[in-house]
Design a protein around this motif. Structure first.
Motif, mmCIF file in Angstrom:
data_model
loop_
_atom_site.group_PDB
_atom_site.id
_atom_site.type_symbol
_atom_site.label_atom_id
_atom_site.label_comp_id
_atom_site.label_asym_id
_atom_site.label_seq_id
_atom_site.Cartn_x
_atom_site.Cartn_y
_atom_site.Cartn_z
ATOM 1 N N SER A 128 -35.697 -8.082 -0.917
ATOM 2 C CA SER A 128 -34.344 -7.911 -1.471
ATOM 3 C C SER A 128 -33.354 -8.891 -0.848
ATOM 4 N N PHE A 129 -33.383 -9.017 0.482
ATOM 5 C CA PHE A 129 -32.462 -9.915 1.175
ATOM 6 C C PHE A 129 -32.766 -11.375 0.863
ATOM 7 N N VAL A 130 -34.042 -11.678 0.688
ATOM 8 C CA VAL A 130 -34.434 -13.038 0.304
ATOM 9 C C VAL A 130 -33.861 -13.373 -1.077
ATOM 10 N N MET A 131 -33.943 -12.408 -1.994
ATOM 11 C CA MET A 131 -33.389 -12.598 -3.337
ATOM 12 C C MET A 131 -31.877 -12.815 -3.287
ATOM 13 N N SER A 132 -31.197 -11.991 -2.491
ATOM 14 C CA SER A 132 -29.738 -12.059 -2.404
ATOM 15 C C SER A 132 -29.266 -13.381 -1.813
ATOM 16 N N PHE A 136 -27.358 -16.635 -3.582
ATOM 17 C CA PHE A 136 -26.121 -17.207 -3.051
ATOM 18 C C PHE A 136 -26.230 -18.726 -2.938
ATOM 19 N N LEU A 137 -27.364 -19.212 -2.457
ATOM 20 C CA LEU A 137 -27.570 -20.656 -2.322
ATOM 21 C C LEU A 137 -27.619 -21.330 -3.689
ATOM 22 N N VAL A 138 -28.282 -20.685 -4.651
ATOM 23 C CA VAL A 138 -28.344 -21.220 -6.016
ATOM 24 C C VAL A 138 -26.954 -21.249 -6.646
ATOM 25 N N SER A 139 -26.194 -20.182 -6.447
ATOM 26 C CA SER A 139 -24.845 -20.124 -7.020
ATOM 27 C C SER A 139 -23.953 -21.202 -6.416
ATOM 28 N N TYR A 140 -24.130 -21.486 -5.130
ATOM 29 C CA TYR A 140 -23.346 -22.547 -4.491
ATOM 30 C C TYR A 140 -23.625 -23.892 -5.152
ATOM 31 N N ILE A 141 -24.897 -24.161 -5.424
ATOM 32 C CA ILE A 141 -25.277 -25.420 -6.086
ATOM 33 C C ILE A 141 -24.685 -25.484 -7.495
ATOM 34 N N MET A 142 -24.734 -24.364 -8.215
ATOM 35 C CA MET A 142 -24.205 -24.328 -9.580
ATOM 36 C C MET A 142 -22.683 -24.499 -9.592
ATOM 37 N N LEU A 143 -22.003 -23.910 -8.622
ATOM 38 C CA LEU A 143 -20.548 -24.041 -8.547
ATOM 39 C C LEU A 143 -20.144 -25.454 -8.134
ATOM 40 N N LEU A 144 -20.975 -26.074 -7.295
ATOM 41 C CA LEU A 144 -20.731 -27.485 -6.962
ATOM 42 C C LEU A 144 -20.843 -28.361 -8.203
ATOM 43 N N TYR A 145 -21.793 -28.016 -9.059
ATOM 44 C CA TYR A 145 -21.962 -28.746 -10.335
ATOM 45 C C TYR A 145 -20.681 -28.646 -11.171
ATOM 46 N N VAL A 146 -20.129 -27.452 -11.242
ATOM 47 C CA VAL A 146 -18.887 -27.255 -11.996
ATOM 48 C C VAL A 146 -17.760 -28.072 -11.372
#
Length: 268
Positions: A128-132, A136-146
């Motif tokens: 669960s913690f690995v998923m969370s 978070f790391l994936v979302s950071y990359i996606m927000l950097l893209y934006v």
């Protein structure tokens, strides 16, 4: 000490909400709601420390802390002070798709992670913690893209190039810079947390530091290293909850102070 610190943090959030309630900005309502949400999470994190420290509630608090950071970004892109956003100009659909995809991913991870938040012998750190943290790391990359796409906001036109529009743009840029500055710190923190939890605690060397209780739904801390790891977790959650206050309150105050100094120099 824990309770007094939580009260102080909650009081700071309360002061920020009072300022935003008086604002006519389109960002005011999302900011107040998000600050209130974070205040609730601060209370829950403090309460959690006084319980038997089950794994599932800690996972939920961590995931909601990550989601809170994402909501700050969503509020800035949807209701921020950029002149084009204030005029209701729509951006590229890919930007909206990124935002809504992350909303959905956080919902899925929250539900599945809660179900899978169990401790097992030889694997005390649940997936669960690995998923969370991974999300978070994936979302950071996606927000950097934006961000690198310039939020898909067109450059200011001549009719937007007045003093008020320049001040609005200055505030937007300052808030975005503050957000990503906080995110970079959190990325490093959660990456270390992920490595320590999944690889170190599950290794033979530290396998006795944290063990499972008889119900396999809570941790038992046998050594100081285990307690430090829990402290690392809760500190990371509180750092995530501090992003909204930093962006919506401290950044605005710093900018106002900078503008007052600038105006004072002009008068002199």
């Amino acid at each position: 000490f824990t309770i007094s610190k939580a009260l102080w943090t909650t009081f700071g959030i309360y002061k920020a909400t009072q300022i935003w309630k008086k604002s006519e900005s389109s960002l005011a309502r999302p900011a107040v709601r998000l600050l209130g949400f974070n205040a609730l999470l601060v209370v829950l994190v403090t309460t959690y420390k006084l319980t038997r420290r089950e794994i599932a509630p800690l996972f939920v608090l961590q995931c909601l802390g990550h989601y809170s950071c994402f909501l700050v970004f969503a509020a800035l892109t949807g209701f921020g002070s950029h002149p084009s956003i204030k005029k209701g100009k729509k951006g590229d659909r890919r930007i909206s798709l990124t935002i809504w995809t992350l909303h959905l991913l956080y919902a899925v991870v929250l539900v599945l992670g809660f179900i899978w938040a169990e401790c097992a012998e030889g694997n005390v750190y649940p997936i669960s913690f690995v998923m969370s943290d991974s999300l978070f790391l994936v979302s950071y990359i996606m927000l950097l893209y934006v961000k690198k796409r310039g939020f898909d906001i067109n450059d200011l036109k001549d009719d937007d190039n007045d003093a008020d529009s320049k001040e609005d743009l200055e505030l937007f840029d300052a808030q975005v810079a503050a957000f990503f500055s906080q995110q970079r710190i959190l990325v490093c923190w959660h990456l270390i947390e992920l490595i320590v939890g999944y690889y170190v605690l599950n290794s033979e060397i530290f396998q006795e530091a944290i063990t499972c209780d008889e119900n396999n739904d809570a941790w038992v801390f046998n050594f100081r290293a285990g307690k430090l790891f829990l402290l690392m977790h809760t500190f990371g959650i509180k750092q995530s909850l501090g992003v909204a206050s930093n962006v919506f309150f401290k950044t605005v105050k710093k900018l106002e102070k900078k503008r007052r100094k600038k105006a004072k120099k002009k008068k002199e």
